[in-house]
Design an enzyme around this catalytic site. Structure first.
Site, mmCIF file in Angstrom:
data_model
loop_
_atom_site.group_PDB
_atom_site.id
_atom_site.type_symbol
_atom_site.label_atom_id
_atom_site.label_comp_id
_atom_site.label_asym_id
_atom_site.label_seq_id
_atom_site.Cartn_x
_atom_site.Cartn_y
_atom_site.Cartn_z
ATOM 1 N N ASN A 1 0.860 -1.184 0.000
ATOM 2 C CA ASN A 1 0.000 0.000 0.000
ATOM 3 C C ASN A 1 0.900 1.240 0.000
ATOM 4 O O ASN A 1 1.470 1.592 1.030
ATOM 5 C CB ASN A 1 -0.896 -0.041 1.251
ATOM 6 C CG ASN A 1 -1.746 1.205 1.390
ATOM 7 O OD1 ASN A 1 -1.933 1.943 0.422
ATOM 8 N ND2 ASN A 1 -2.252 1.450 2.588
ATOM 9 N N LYS B 1 0.212 4.374 -0.316
ATOM 10 C CA LYS B 1 -0.332 5.621 0.239
ATOM 11 C C LYS B 1 0.009 6.804 -0.694
ATOM 12 O O LYS B 1 0.028 6.628 -1.903
ATOM 13 C CB LYS B 1 0.167 5.830 1.664
ATOM 14 C CG LYS B 1 -0.073 4.570 2.515
ATOM 15 C CD LYS B 1 0.174 4.749 3.957
ATOM 16 C CE LYS B 1 -0.038 3.413 4.663
ATOM 17 N NZ LYS B 1 0.089 3.471 6.090
ATOM 18 N N HIS C 1 -9.739 1.740 4.996
ATOM 19 C CA HIS C 1 -8.455 1.955 5.668
ATOM 20 C C HIS C 1 -8.655 3.006 6.759
ATOM 21 O O HIS C 1 -9.437 3.942 6.585
ATOM 22 C CB HIS C 1 -7.399 2.410 4.655
ATOM 23 C CG HIS C 1 -6.022 2.404 5.238
ATOM 24 N ND1 HIS C 1 -5.580 3.393 6.078
ATOM 25 C CD2 HIS C 1 -5.013 1.495 5.143
ATOM 26 C CE1 HIS C 1 -4.331 3.107 6.468
ATOM 27 N NE2 HIS C 1 -3.971 1.955 5.908
ATOM 28 N N GLU D 1 -6.011 -4.551 10.689
ATOM 29 C CA GLU D 1 -4.933 -3.573 10.848
ATOM 30 C C GLU D 1 -5.151 -2.766 12.130
ATOM 31 O O GLU D 1 -5.858 -1.740 12.113
ATOM 32 C CB GLU D 1 -4.935 -2.591 9.678
ATOM 33 C CG GLU D 1 -4.568 -3.182 8.351
ATOM 34 C CD GLU D 1 -3.897 -2.132 7.459
ATOM 35 O OE1 GLU D 1 -2.734 -2.334 7.115
ATOM 36 O OE2 GLU D 1 -4.535 -1.122 7.147
HETATM 37 P P1 PGA Z 1 2.574 0.226 7.724
HETATM 38 O O1 PGA Z 1 1.157 0.591 7.072
HETATM 39 O O2 PGA Z 1 3.040 -1.080 7.153
HETATM 40 O O3 PGA Z 1 3.478 1.372 7.340
HETATM 41 O O4 PGA Z 1 2.368 0.129 9.212
HETATM 42 C C1 PGA Z 1 0.177 -0.396 6.845
HETATM 43 C C2 PGA Z 1 -1.070 0.232 6.259
HETATM 44 O O5 PGA Z 1 -1.416 1.359 6.632
HETATM 45 O O6 PGA Z 1 -1.736 -0.362 5.405
#
Ligand code: PGA
Length: 247
Positions: A7, A9, A96, A165
Site C-alpha cells: 500500500n 499511500k 483503511h 490492521e
Molecule cells: P505500515 O502501514 O506497514 O506502514 O504500518 C500499513 C497500512 O497502513 O496499510
C-alpha cells in the site's frame, strides 16, 4: 493463497514503476511456485500506467479507495469503482483507517463494498481498533461492529479479503504479540462465519510488517498474507518480506 499487498499511500510518480519491475523480475525467477500473489495499490494517478504495464498477472494493481457511488456523479475529486475498473485495476482497499478517520462511516463503507463488488473489483476491507479501544479491552467489540455493520451474506466472499490492521500498529513499528493476534484472528473468523457461513473470506494482517518481523507471523496459519505500507516503497524490502516469510 497468501497475499503480499503493498500500500503505497501518497507516494510515487510515474518513474516509480522501476520498483515494480524489480518485484516482477523476482516473481519470474521464483521457481518454487509458492502460492502467493503480489498486489500493489499506488495512488490514483498511477493506476492506469501501472495496470497497463503489469497485465501479465504477476503483479495485480489496485486502488487505495473508491467513491461510494457506482458510475458517474457530480462529486468533485471523487473516483468511482467503475472508473477504477476501467483503467485496469483489479481491486480496491476499502475502510483503511486513514479514510475512516476522514469520515467514512459504516453506511458509506457498505455502499463502497457494494459498488466495488458490483463492478467486479475484489475488495480488501480494513478493520482495526485504536490504542484507546485496545487499552479499554474493546478490541473484539469494535471489530464485531466494523464487520457486521458492513459485510453481508449476499456479498461474494471470494472477492473479499479482510485486513486486520490495528491502528496503534500502523506506521509505529509495534506489532501485536502472537497470543493476542491469534485470539483476535480467531474472533474475526467466528464473526465472518456468522455472516457468511462455513466458507469465509481470507484474512490478512497489516501494521508495521517488515522484512525483519514477517517470520513471526508464520506460525499463525489463519493469516493469509499482509498489507504492507512503509516497507513496500522499497523493492528490496518488499521482496525480502516475501523471501523471509518463506525462508
Ligand atoms: P505500515 O502501514 O506497514 O506502514 O504500518 C500499513 C497500512 O497502513 O496499510
Amino acid at each position: 493463497m497468501k497475499y503480499f499487498i503493498g500500500n503505497w499511500k501518497m507516494f510515487g510518480v510515474p518513474g516509480s514503476i522501476n520498483i515494480l519491475d524489480k518485484i516482477n523480475l523476482f516473481n519470474l525467477r521464483d521457481r518454487n511456485r509458492k502460492k502467493y500473489k503480489v498486489i500493489i495499490t499506488p495512488p490514483y494517478t498511477l493506476l492506469e500506467t501501472f495496470a497497463k504495464n503489469f497485465k501479465s498477472k504477476k503483479i495485480l494493481i489496485g486502488s487505495q479507495n473508491c467513491y461510494h457511488k457506482d458510475l458517474y456523479s457530480s462529486n468533485t475529486a471523487a473516483i468511482s469503482p467503475y472508473m477504477i475498473k476501467k483503467v485496469g485495476a483489479k481491486l480496491t482497499l476499502i475502510g483503511h483507517s486513514d479514510n475512516r478517520s476522514e469520515g467514512d462511516t459504516d453506511k458509506i463503507l457498505k455502499d463502497k463494498v457494494f459498488f466495488a463488488l458490483k463492478n467486479n473489483l475484489k475488495i480488501v476491507f480494513c478493520i482495526g481498533e485504536n490504542k484507546k479501544q485496545k487499552k479499554n479491552n474493546q478490541t473484539l467489540k469494535v471489530l464485531h461492529k466494523q464487520l457486521t455493520q458492513v459485510l453481508e451474506k449476499r456479498f461474494n466472499r471470494n472477492n473479499i479479503i479482510v485486513a486486520y490492521e490495528p491502528i496503534w500498529s500502523i506506521g509505529t513499528g509495534k506489532i501485536p504479540n502472537q497470543e493476542e493476534l491469534l485470539k483476535t484472528i480467531l474472533h474475526i473468523k467466528k464473526i465472518l462465519r456468522k455472516i457468511f457461513g462455513k466458507r469465509i473470506p481470507s484474512i490478512i494482517y497489516g501494521g508495521s510488517v517488515d522484512e525483519t518481523n514477517v517470520q513471526k507471523f508464520r506460525k499463525i496459519n489463519e493469516i493469509n498474507g499482509f498489507l504492507i505500507g512503509g516497507a513496500s516503497k522499497s523493492s528490496k524490502k518488499f521482496i525480502d518480506i516475501i523471501k523471509n516469510y518463506y525462508r
